[in-house]
Write an enzyme that holds these catalytic residues in place. Sequence first.
Site, mmCIF file in Angstrom:
data_model
loop_
_atom_site.group_PDB
_atom_site.id
_atom_site.type_symbol
_atom_site.label_atom_id
_atom_site.label_comp_id
_atom_site.label_asym_id
_atom_site.label_seq_id
_atom_site.Cartn_x
_atom_site.Cartn_y
_atom_site.Cartn_z
ATOM 1 N N GLU A 79 0.825 -1.215 0.000
ATOM 2 C CA GLU A 79 0.000 0.000 0.000
ATOM 3 C C GLU A 79 0.863 1.270 0.000
ATOM 4 O O GLU A 79 0.375 2.348 0.338
ATOM 5 C CB GLU A 79 -0.942 0.023 1.217
ATOM 6 N N HIS A 98 -2.622 2.373 8.569
ATOM 7 C CA HIS A 98 -3.693 1.611 7.921
ATOM 8 C C HIS A 98 -3.889 0.317 8.694
ATOM 9 O O HIS A 98 -2.908 -0.366 9.018
ATOM 10 C CB HIS A 98 -3.317 1.305 6.465
ATOM 11 N N HIS A 100 -6.745 -3.238 9.551
ATOM 12 C CA HIS A 100 -7.952 -4.007 9.261
ATOM 13 C C HIS A 100 -8.688 -4.211 10.583
ATOM 14 O O HIS A 100 -9.180 -5.308 10.847
ATOM 15 C CB HIS A 100 -7.607 -5.364 8.658
ATOM 16 N N TYR A 125 -15.303 13.107 20.300
ATOM 17 C CA TYR A 125 -13.928 12.730 19.929
ATOM 18 C C TYR A 125 -13.831 12.186 18.517
ATOM 19 O O TYR A 125 -12.823 12.385 17.833
ATOM 20 C CB TYR A 125 -13.322 11.770 20.963
ATOM 21 N N HIS A 165 -12.503 -3.591 3.451
ATOM 22 C CA HIS A 165 -11.070 -3.625 3.736
ATOM 23 C C HIS A 165 -10.799 -3.011 5.125
ATOM 24 O O HIS A 165 -10.687 -3.769 6.096
ATOM 25 C CB HIS A 165 -10.352 -2.893 2.602
HETATM 26 O O1 LIG Z 1 -3.020 -4.326 4.926
HETATM 27 C C1 LIG Z 1 -2.375 -4.776 4.018
HETATM 28 C C2 LIG Z 1 -2.826 -4.674 2.606
HETATM 29 O O2 LIG Z 1 -3.911 -3.811 2.501
HETATM 30 C C3 LIG Z 1 -1.089 -5.461 4.326
HETATM 31 O O3 LIG Z 1 -0.239 -5.450 3.217
HETATM 32 P P1 LIG Z 1 1.324 -5.346 3.396
HETATM 33 O O4 LIG Z 1 1.763 -6.546 4.181
HETATM 34 O O5 LIG Z 1 1.882 -5.318 1.995
HETATM 35 O O6 LIG Z 1 1.599 -4.067 4.162
HETATM 36 ZN ZN LIG Z 2 -5.039 -3.508 4.164
#
Ligand SMILES: O=C(CO)COP(=O)(O)O
Ligand SMILES: [Zn+2]
Length: 214
Positions: A79, A98, A100, A125, A165
């Site tokens: 990313e 970023h 998940h 917040y 995602h």
């Molecule tokens: O969250 C991820 C992809 O969206 C993890 O990917 P990477 O391991 O390449 O950072």
């Molecule tokens: Zn990701």
Amino acid sequence: MNPITKSHESRQRERLATLGASLFARGLTTGTSGNLSVRVSDGWLMTPTNVSLGALDPERLSKLDDNGRHVGGDRPTKESLLHLVLYRQRGDAGGVVHLHSTYAAAVSCMDGLDPAECVPPLTAYFAMRVGRLPLVPYHRPGDPALATAIHDLAARHHALLLANHGPIVSGTTLESAAAAIEELEETAKLFLLLRGIPTRPLSDQEVSQLDRGR
Ligand SMILES: O=C(CO)COP(=O)(O)O
Ligand SMILES: [Zn+2]
């Protein structure tokens, strides 16, 4: 590299690894999902691809130069383009996170969300740290088209939710990006807990009276 630049970069390496371990220990990232980056004087440090954020080696972090070219360390996150768009569109960005994280990822899979504001301002917040949260249409992880898709949105928003995602957030510092994405995760949890329960989000006037970014 002069010694001052070097010691600054060493500190940034430590901060990135420490944040990764903290996010992992609290279950905000699992497996090898998620990625982090931080601005340094001559480019960026990013987490390598396919590594656990809980076991980052500061010495092996990926280094990208000011042009976004990989110049050191392990191969960067898939990313990296997404991170670079956020930095380029937001001049004051010093860090990007970023994840998940479960509740935000759950919301990102819901049908019928408002793409302009997919989580309402339930709490002060959330409004202060995250603001309006747009939903970015689904792309596969690492798709270069995702960077194009967020280009214009990133100029107006420091926090985005990627459909099916998870969230990506920039901040003036790595720690402020982390504080914002953690607030996003908690509010996504509230949003799901409150489904089916009559709920009053903050009014536009209440949001406008808040100190953003504080
Ligand atoms: O969250 C991820 C992809 O969206 C993890 O990917 P990477 O391991 O390449 O950072
Ligand atoms: Zn990701």
